[in-house]
Structures are given as C-alpha cells and as structure tokens.
Design an enzyme around this catalytic site. Structure first.
Site, short mmCIF file in Angstrom:
data_model
loop_
_atom_site.label_atom_id
_atom_site.label_comp_id
_atom_site.label_asym_id
_atom_site.label_seq_id
_atom_site.Cartn_x
_atom_site.Cartn_y
_atom_site.Cartn_z
N THR A 119 0.82 -1.21 0.00
CA THR A 119 0.00 0.00 0.00
C THR A 119 0.85 1.26 0.00
OG1 THR A 119 -1.71 -1.17 1.20
CG2 THR A 119 -1.85 1.21 1.21
N SER A 167 -2.20 4.71 -3.45
CA SER A 167 -2.60 3.39 -3.91
C SER A 167 -3.07 2.56 -2.74
CB SER A 167 -1.42 2.69 -4.60
OG SER A 167 -1.73 1.35 -4.90
N GLU A 224 -6.94 -5.97 4.04
CA GLU A 224 -6.99 -7.13 3.15
C GLU A 224 -8.25 -7.11 2.30
OE1 GLU A 224 -5.75 -10.98 4.07
OE2 GLU A 224 -4.39 -10.37 5.67
N ASN A 247 -14.47 -4.18 2.93
CA ASN A 247 -15.65 -5.01 2.66
C ASN A 247 -16.52 -4.50 1.53
OD1 ASN A 247 -14.73 -6.62 4.70
ND2 ASN A 247 -16.57 -6.47 5.97
#
Length: 621
Positions: A191, A195, A435, A438
């Site tokens: 990351t 980005s 990760e 959601n």
C-alpha cells in the site's frame, strides 16, 4: 496494518483459478459479450463460481471436510495447549493496548511455540502445519489479543508468504528458517499514499542496474504492519517491461528486501483506533540496492503474486474473528446469566435472548466457513477466491455485530474500560477494512462471479444457435424447473435438515436467474451498477454461509453428537433468517430502483459541491 487490497478499478478476473485482477475497462468486456470467444469458457468446481450461473455444484462443500488425521490432531493439541497457557500467563492484551507495543520477549516466546512458522515445512525449521491447524491457532489467538494476531498474520500470512508460495529453492533455504523461528520478522509492503484499494497503481519504482546484477528501488509505503521492526520485506514496485512491439510498459514486480541492504527506513508508529499492540508505520525506500536473485517469480508478475498472497492468507481473518466472537459470547453469557433486573435474570428477557441467539448463529456460520475453506485449501483446491472473499467479509461484519451486541447487553458496564469489550470492538473495526475493504470486496465478489456467468451465457447462446430447437427447448426446461438444486441438496443433508436444504436450493436457482437478468439488462454497464452488485454479493454471502452451515450440521447429526439437536436449532434459525435476506436482496437487485439511486447520487453530489451539509439548521442559524 495489513495492506488494503482488492481494487475497485481492477475487477476483471481472468480464467478461473488465477485470481488476477485487472482494469475496470477489461471487466466491462468480461461481463458483457465478446463477439466470438476463441475457446469454451472453463468450468469450475467452486460452489460460489457456479452459484452465479444458478448451478448447484456441491463437490467442495459436501461432505463437510474435516481434514485432520489423528496424528495431525495430536500435533495440534501439542501446540494449542502451550499456546493457550502462553496467552493466559505471558501475553497481556490490556498492557499491549496501553503501551501500543508487544514486548519483544513476548514475541520471542510466541515464536518458540511455532506461532510464526506454522505453514513452513519442518526441514526449514517451521512447524509443518496445514491450513486447518493454523486456523485453530489463529482462532485461539483472536480470542485473546487481536493485536498479537495481526502481528502474527502480517509476518507469516502475508509477510513472507510470497517466499513460501513463489520463492526459489535458494530463496526459501536462505530466508525461511530465520523467519519461521522468529529470529527475523517479515512485513508486506504494497500500500502507498496514492494506492490503497487500487493496488495496481503503485508508484514505487525498481530499475535494473546496467550490469543486470541488482535492482534499485525508490518509493514509499504506508500502513505497513511490523514495518518498524521487520528485517525482511516483500516489496512491490513498478519495473519497466519491454513489450512485443518494442515499447516499454511499467508492470508490478515483487522483491525480497532486507533492511540490512541499506536505504530502507521506517517512520514512527502510527496512532490507531485499535490493534494498538501491533506495529504500523510508513517505510521509505531510497536507492535500496537489491540483488537480482531477490526477485520473486518473474518480472512484471508481481501483481499476481500480491493477489495470490492475500487470497491464500485471507482465511486467517475469519479464524481470528471467530475467536473474538467466542470471547464476546462467553463473556456475555456469564453476565446475562447472573445480572438481575426487575426481579429477573436478564437472560430471561426476550430481547436479550434474541441478541444472544443472533450472536450464536453468526459465530456458527463464520466458524463453519473458516474450516470449510481451510480444509479445501489443504485438499489442494485452487479455485477458492470467492469463498475466501466471502469468508473475510462475513466474518468481519459478524464479529463487529457480535461485539456490539455484547456491549449492548452489558449496558453501561459494557462501555467501561475494565470490561475489555471496548478494546475488542476497537480492534475488530480494522478487519472490515484491511486485506480488502468489505465494500470493495462485495463488488469483487459480484463482478468476478458475474464475469464467470457472462462467459457461459455467451457460450450457451452460441450453442443454442448451433443446436437449433432441441438445444433451445432443453435450456428453457432447465430454466423453468431449475437444475435440481433443491433436490440434490436435500439428498446430501441429514434428513432432519431436508426442509431447510429445499429452501436453500430454491434461492440458488433464484440467484442464478437474477444474475442472468442483470447481465442481459445492463451488459457492459453492469460494472457501474453498484447498488445492484452490492445486493447480489450480500445474497451470495448468505447462500454460501447457509450451505456451509448445512454441511457442518449434517456432519454433526450423522455422528449423533450429543449437541446435535442444538446445532439443528441454529441451522433452522440461521436459514430462516438468511433465506428472507437473500430474497429481499435479489428482489432489490432485480428491480434496481433508479429513483432511489438517483436520489442517493443527487444528495451526495450536492453535499460534495457545498463542501458539507446543504440543509438549513431548524433554528435558521
């Protein structure tokens, strides 16, 4: 913190099993119809991939894959026993939260228990566990200290996972022994400030030296877990790749970077809402000279490496969340059974019972997914990208709700520091973000599945054209009566679960029809229909959860386990509620409600243009 991933602008999935994300423009091609596909689309045995076609493929979900041998179970107990003692007597999650640090001595003791090299083969000084065993360890840690869980996950689930999955024999022999034993620590550096979810847009550069022996890396990374003390980093950088036409194009490559190389520095620890014990920093790479042999895989293949690392390690989040949920439920059960109000123990009140039952069904569904996914990975199944994504989203959402309900049942006491639930809630909040946030993951689920369904719809249209009326009538019959999803599922479950299996089979068919309808209606425009896509993803999450729950309960009922009647009640409650949610979400996705979407767009646009709220205060102030 763990890298935020799963790009919104990169939602094309190339052939099944690769888990490669590309651009939105490419996604539009995949979910619409290429004029003449050169080859027939690949079939998949993934339940979730086939769900988007309205097909019921149960090979990977029935029977429930309890994967451990007796020897593996004994080995697991040899690890979990000392681990539970360590968590109870050595690690102090409250102190870690207060000081925003896990003492190095604590990490060293955890490493001695094998917690930092679970999946590394024994010949490389690892514990030699499989994914199912690791899930159990992550669950136990998650019930004690999610900050420690993040430190462990950042180290082994993603930090050095690229070496384990894609490293050369030389790279594995050189790095894995020290990493597996905790002599050295790892971090995953993807990351960047510009980005986050759009991971393919990283700006860190890696240029090869004139003699071809080194790469020189320059750039910066943010939100890097373990970055302040890690010795080894998996770093992703753009490298110039020569194309067939002679031009050069930047593509992502992955590198093993040692802090000892020089030029890699880390900033001060970030101040965070939760998981304070874990270390999160920015890192800076200034002319870091990396040996050419430290390239992971091939040049330009780093994006695939990153995606597969995260996909492979993603089940660790649901496992840790399962442990945290169990902690919250136990604490709440003890409180509700002893707290007296209005002359009754509060467990006797219907609202408290409803919350506690809801907490239990959410935990049961998450736990069922975790061990379904881990066992399938241990069986060598490769196409589990949707199942892993669903597990991550469902687990992090469920855990947040469970902890929130635990606090609510505790009342004012739940809000107090001494109850420790507020720490768990703070810790859990990040799991809905990293990760793969959601909301982004739901679009990934919906568009990946839709791309797969779209390719098969194209082929079906081609087959009907070639096959004439017979093929057409056969397809019409299949669509009218379904492909027997309900009947097949009923034949797989325990007889006591037959009714619920029939309901799930029916919504599988409805789901496929809804996806086909959306693809037919919106074609290339489907990628921009986030209102519909989010609801399709929510329906997919519930359907996969129900199938996992049915499979697990069937296993329990067939064993005649003493708790089997309780499992059956959980299944009944969960499926009754989930089927209603699925049907509601599919109805909203099919209808679309352009008026509602338009209102949402207008309100958000006007607020943005105004730089804040537009409406006037009631007092005209």
């Amino acid at each position: 913190m763990l890298s935020k991933l799963t790009p919104l602008r990169q939602l094309r999935i190339v052939p099944t099993g690769s888990r490669h994300l590309a651009s939105a423009a490419a996604a539009k091609k995949d979910v619409s119809t290429p004029t003449k596909p050169k080859t027939r689309p690949e079939n998949s045995k993934s339940f979730c991939m086939n769900l988007f076609r309205g097909k019921a493929v149960f090979d990977q979900v029935f029977p429930y894959p309890v994967a451990l041998t007796e020897e593996q179970s004994e080995m697991l107990q040899m690890v979990t026993g000392p681990m539970e003692k360590f968590l109870e007597e050595v690690n102090d999650p409250v102190q870690n939260d207060l000081t925003s640090e896990i003492p190095k001595e604590v990490l060293k003791q955890a490493a001695e228990l094998g917690a930092f090299g679970a999946l590394v083969p024994e010949e490389l000084e690892g514990a030699g566990m499989n994914n199912t065993q690791l899930a159990r360890v992550a669950e136990i840690v998650g019930a004690n200290d999610l900050g420690l869980g993040v430190t462990m996950g950042a180290h082994q689930s993603i930090g050095y996972k690229g070496i384990l999955l894609y490293g050369s024999d030389e790279q594995k022999k050189k790095y894995l022994p020290d990493l597996a034993t905790g002599r050295k620590f790892a971090a995953f550096a993807l990351t960047e400030p510009s980005s986050g979810s759009d991971a393919n847009s990283i700006r860190t550069k890696a240029e090869k030296t004139a003699d071809g022996k080194h790469y020189v890396i320059n750039g910066g990374k943010v939100y890097i877990s373990n970055g302040g003390f890690a010795d080894i980093f998996t770093v992703f950088a753009q490298t110039p790749i020569k194309q067939a036409d002679g031009t050069t194009k930047d593509k992502v490559s992955a590198f093993i970077v040692e802090r000892a190389f020089g030029g890699l520095t880390s900033g001060p620890p970030e101040k965070k809402m939760g998981i304070k014990g874990s270390n999160t920093v920015e890192i800076h790479l200034d002319n870091v000279k990396v040996p050419a042999e430290n390239l992971i895989g091939e040049e330009g293949n780093g994006f695939k490496v990153a995606m597969n690392i995260l996909n492979n390690g993603r089940f660790g989040i649901p496992a840790a969340c399962t442990g945290a949920m169990k902690y919250c439920i136990q604490k709440t059960t003890d409180y509700a059974a002893n707290r007296v109000q209005f002359g009754k123990k509060i467990i006797e009140f219907g609202d408290v019972q409803e919350k506690l039952a809801d907490m239990t069904t959410r935990h049961y569904a998450t736990e069922s997914i975790v061990y379904m996914l881990a066992a399938n990975m241990d069986a060598g199944i490769q196409d589990y990208q949707l199942e892993a994504a669903i597990g991550k989203v469902a687990a992090s959402d469920h855990a947040w709700t469970v902890c929130d309900n635990a606090i609510q049942i505790h009342g004012g006491m739940g809000f107090m520091y001494e109850t420790h639930l507020e720490r768990v809630l703070r810790d859990l909040r990040i799991f809905r973000i990293f990760e793969g946030a959601n909301d982004i993951m739901k679009l990934f689920i919906a568009l990946t599945g839709s791309a797969h369904a779209g390719k098969h719809l194209q082929q079906m249209a081609k087959d009907i054209k070639a096959g004439g009326l017979g093929t057409l009538f056969g397809e019409l019959k299949r669509r009218t009566v379904g492909d027997g999803a309900g009947n097949e599922l009923q034949s797989l479950v325990h007889p006591d679960l037959s009714k619920y299996a029939g309901d799930v089979g029916a919504v599988i068919v409805e789901f496929g029809k809804t996806v086909e309808g959306l693809l037919t209606k919106h074609r290339k425009g489907i990628i921009d229909r986030q209102y519909e896509l989010t609801r399709v993803a929510d329906a997919a999450i519930d359907i996969y959860s129900m199938v996992c729950v049915l499979s697990r309960a069937t296993y329990v009922l067939n064993k005649q386990n003493g708790n089997a009647p309780h499992d059956k009640k959980i299944v009944e409650l969960f499926t009754r509620q989930a089927v209603r949610r699925v049907r509601a979400n599919l109805a909203r996705a099919s209808a679309g409600d352009d008026k509602e979407v338009g209102l949402i767009h207008d309100i958000a646009t006007e607020i943005s243009a105004n730089g804040g709220l537009v409406q006037q205060h009631p007092l005209n102030l």
